[in-house]
Design a protein around this motif. Sequence first.
Motif, PDB file in Angstrom:
ATOM      1  N   ASP A 280     128.150 -54.199  35.161  1.00 32.45           N
ATOM      2  CA  ASP A 280     127.031 -54.955  34.605  1.00 32.45           C
ATOM      3  C   ASP A 280     125.977 -53.966  34.083  1.00 32.45           C
ATOM      4  N   HIS A 281     124.802 -53.906  34.689  1.00 32.31           N
ATOM      5  CA  HIS A 281     123.739 -53.031  34.175  1.00 32.31           C
ATOM      6  C   HIS A 281     123.789 -51.612  34.752  1.00 32.31           C
TER       7      HIS A 281
ATOM      8  N   SER B  14     123.624 -51.978  28.228  1.00 36.26           N
ATOM      9  CA  SER B  14     122.507 -51.968  29.179  1.00 36.26           C
ATOM     10  C   SER B  14     122.674 -50.851  30.195  1.00 36.26           C
ATOM     11  N   CYS B  15     123.922 -50.665  30.649  1.00 30.39           N
ATOM     12  CA  CYS B  15     124.210 -49.589  31.596  1.00 30.39           C
ATOM     13  C   CYS B  15     123.934 -48.227  30.970  1.00 30.39           C
TER      14      CYS B  15
ATOM     15  N   PRO C 240     126.926 -55.663  28.609  1.00 27.02           N
ATOM     16  CA  PRO C 240     126.484 -55.012  29.849  1.00 27.02           C
ATOM     17  C   PRO C 240     126.615 -53.496  29.803  1.00 27.02           C
TER      18      PRO C 240
ATOM     19  N   TYR D 188     123.371 -50.751  37.971  1.00 26.99           N
ATOM     20  CA  TYR D 188     122.392 -50.533  39.034  1.00 26.99           C
ATOM     21  C   TYR D 188     122.988 -49.827  40.249  1.00 26.99           C
TER      22      TYR D 188
ATOM     23  N   ARG E 149     121.867 -47.509  28.597  1.00 22.98           N
ATOM     24  CA  ARG E 149     120.419 -47.312  28.457  1.00 22.98           C
ATOM     25  C   ARG E 149     119.795 -46.881  29.784  1.00 22.98           C
ATOM     26  N   LEU E 150     120.226 -47.524  30.871  1.00 21.36           N
ATOM     27  CA  LEU E 150     119.678 -47.170  32.182  1.00 21.36           C
ATOM     28  C   LEU E 150     120.067 -45.757  32.583  1.00 21.36           C
TER      29      LEU E 150
END
Length: 210
Positions: free
Chosen positions: A27-28, A56-57, A53, A30, A59-60
């Motif tokens: 997912d992201h 988003s991952c 997702p 986390y 980017r994090l």
Amino acid sequence: MVKLSPRLMAVCSLVKDNSRVADVGTDHGYIPVFLYQNAVIKSAVASDIHIGPLRSCERLVSQEMLCDVIKVCQSDGLENLSPNDFDTIIIAGMGGELITDILSKCTYINEKHIIVNPMTHPELVREFLYNNGFEIANDLIVKESKHCYSIFDAEFTGKVTKKSRIDYYLGNITDFTNKEYFIHLLNYLNNKSKSGEDLSDVITAVKEKI
């Protein structure tokens, strides 16, 4: 620093120090970011079948400057991952049927520490693991908001011991204080029994525990 929900914190609590993890369905991202930031793991592969997702991952991971230690990969389950990149497989937030399917297609799972969080049918995952020479170590029930979640890990022993349906539903759970989970399980078992399947042994075992 990434902060996690109680469910994901429980997943992370089962990761061994200095592990290298593959977070399938990340997912992201986390979980791997949290684990690295808290000095639990040496490296990680964060994978997801969906590109949204993964973006988003990415980017994090970039934002936290962890591109050198967390590899982001698009993959259907474990299909595109190199087994040399990790020693621990995390699959959290999928249905039990899908988790079982992913594990069954992997030829090297007996070399890995398996951590799972089935959102449905944890009994199917336990049955698969038991029947393939794994023993379940930690078997947790975690409450988050209005929901309760099953989270457990397993190690390969090579010994396939005879297990009952009670083992599939209750596994190695030692803490039965979270009544909500087991009341929900009883409702599920009772409803399933109405279709003709005799689950009286499991129902009795659950009632005895709570």
